[in-house]
Design a protein around this motif. Structure first.
Motif, mmCIF file in Angstrom:
data_model
loop_
_atom_site.group_PDB
_atom_site.id
_atom_site.type_symbol
_atom_site.label_atom_id
_atom_site.label_comp_id
_atom_site.label_asym_id
_atom_site.label_seq_id
_atom_site.Cartn_x
_atom_site.Cartn_y
_atom_site.Cartn_z
ATOM 1 N N ILE A 16 0.834 -1.205 0.000
ATOM 2 C CA ILE A 16 0.000 0.000 0.000
ATOM 3 C C ILE A 16 0.870 1.257 0.000
ATOM 4 O O ILE A 16 0.642 2.180 -0.783
ATOM 5 C CB ILE A 16 -0.984 -0.009 1.192
ATOM 6 N N TYR A 20 1.231 4.199 -3.182
ATOM 7 C CA TYR A 20 1.061 5.645 -3.062
ATOM 8 C C TYR A 20 2.366 6.407 -3.296
ATOM 9 O O TYR A 20 2.446 7.605 -3.006
ATOM 10 C CB TYR A 20 0.463 6.005 -1.702
ATOM 11 N N SER A 52 -2.286 6.950 1.980
ATOM 12 C CA SER A 52 -1.746 5.606 2.216
ATOM 13 C C SER A 52 -2.205 5.064 3.571
ATOM 14 O O SER A 52 -2.638 3.912 3.681
ATOM 15 C CB SER A 52 -0.214 5.651 2.147
ATOM 16 N N THR A 55 -5.795 4.017 3.460
ATOM 17 C CA THR A 55 -5.939 2.743 2.755
ATOM 18 C C THR A 55 -5.463 1.587 3.628
ATOM 19 O O THR A 55 -6.066 0.508 3.627
ATOM 20 C CB THR A 55 -5.192 2.789 1.408
ATOM 21 N N ALA A 59 -7.809 -1.502 4.566
ATOM 22 C CA ALA A 59 -7.400 -2.874 4.264
ATOM 23 C C ALA A 59 -7.408 -3.730 5.530
ATOM 24 O O ALA A 59 -7.874 -4.877 5.517
ATOM 25 C CB ALA A 59 -6.009 -2.893 3.618
ATOM 26 N N TRP A 169 -11.606 6.399 4.750
ATOM 27 C CA TRP A 169 -12.236 6.125 3.467
ATOM 28 C C TRP A 169 -13.610 5.511 3.708
ATOM 29 O O TRP A 169 -13.769 4.685 4.601
ATOM 30 C CB TRP A 169 -11.429 5.125 2.645
#
Length: 174
Positions: A16, A20, A52, A55, A59, A169
């Motif tokens: 990840i 980015y 990042s 994310t 995740a 997110w």
């Protein structure tokens, strides 16, 4: 089992960061240090670092944790700290046995120390990182952290503030 879980987790987090545009400078066994450079299109390294981190949390929450809930291994809780400024990246160590790229400078040191002030699940930003965020991210998702860092700007004598980034997110409902 724990080694397999950590291998899965760190493999995903490194990927990840690299997706980015980050460079993973160090894997400390239970942590990562990565740096993100500003680009010629005007996107700051801070913007990429925060995206990042968001994310990484998504995740972990939506891909890794559901798998871990089916095992006796506890879910992984982590925290992120981000600062902005110049660092020197250099290779240190013995030429043939141990050498690695390392980030040297106050920015890397502050980011490391700020991490000790963060709770699991938090993203904390230094004042210079906060100032480099897109304005909407500053106003909607970042707030002054209640803890004082104890650090002072030498040039001005002003306190170095810490901010908590609260945005995440939003994933589409599937």
């Amino acid at each position: 089992m724990l080694l397999r879980v950590l291998n899965l987790f760190f493999s995903e987090m490194v990927k990840i960061a690299e997706d980015y545009g980050g460079t993973v400078e160090k894997n400390t066994g239970d942590g990562l240090m990565a740096y993100f450079e500003d680009d010629i299109l005007g996107t700051t390294g801070v913007h990429k670092a925060v995206a990042s981190a968001l994310t990484m949390f998504a995740a972990n929450d939506h891909l890794i944790s559901p798998i871990l809930r089916a095992t006796p291994v506890p879910e992984i809780k982590f925290r992120v700290s981000i600062d902005y400024g110049n660092v020197t990246i250099g290779r240190l160590g013995a030429a043939q046995r141990f050498n690695a790229l390392v980030a040297i400078g106050a920015t890397a040191n502050f980011a490391s120390k700020m991490l000790t002030l963060a709770q699991p699940g938090q993203i904390v930003l230094g004042a210079t990182a906060y100032a480099k965020l897109p304005l909407v991210w500053q106003t909607q998702y970042a707030k002054l952290h209640t803890l004082t860092t104890g650090w002072i700007y030498q040039a001005t004598g002003a306190a170095y503030s810490l901010y908590e980034y609260t945005g995440r997110w939003k994933l589409p409902n599937v």
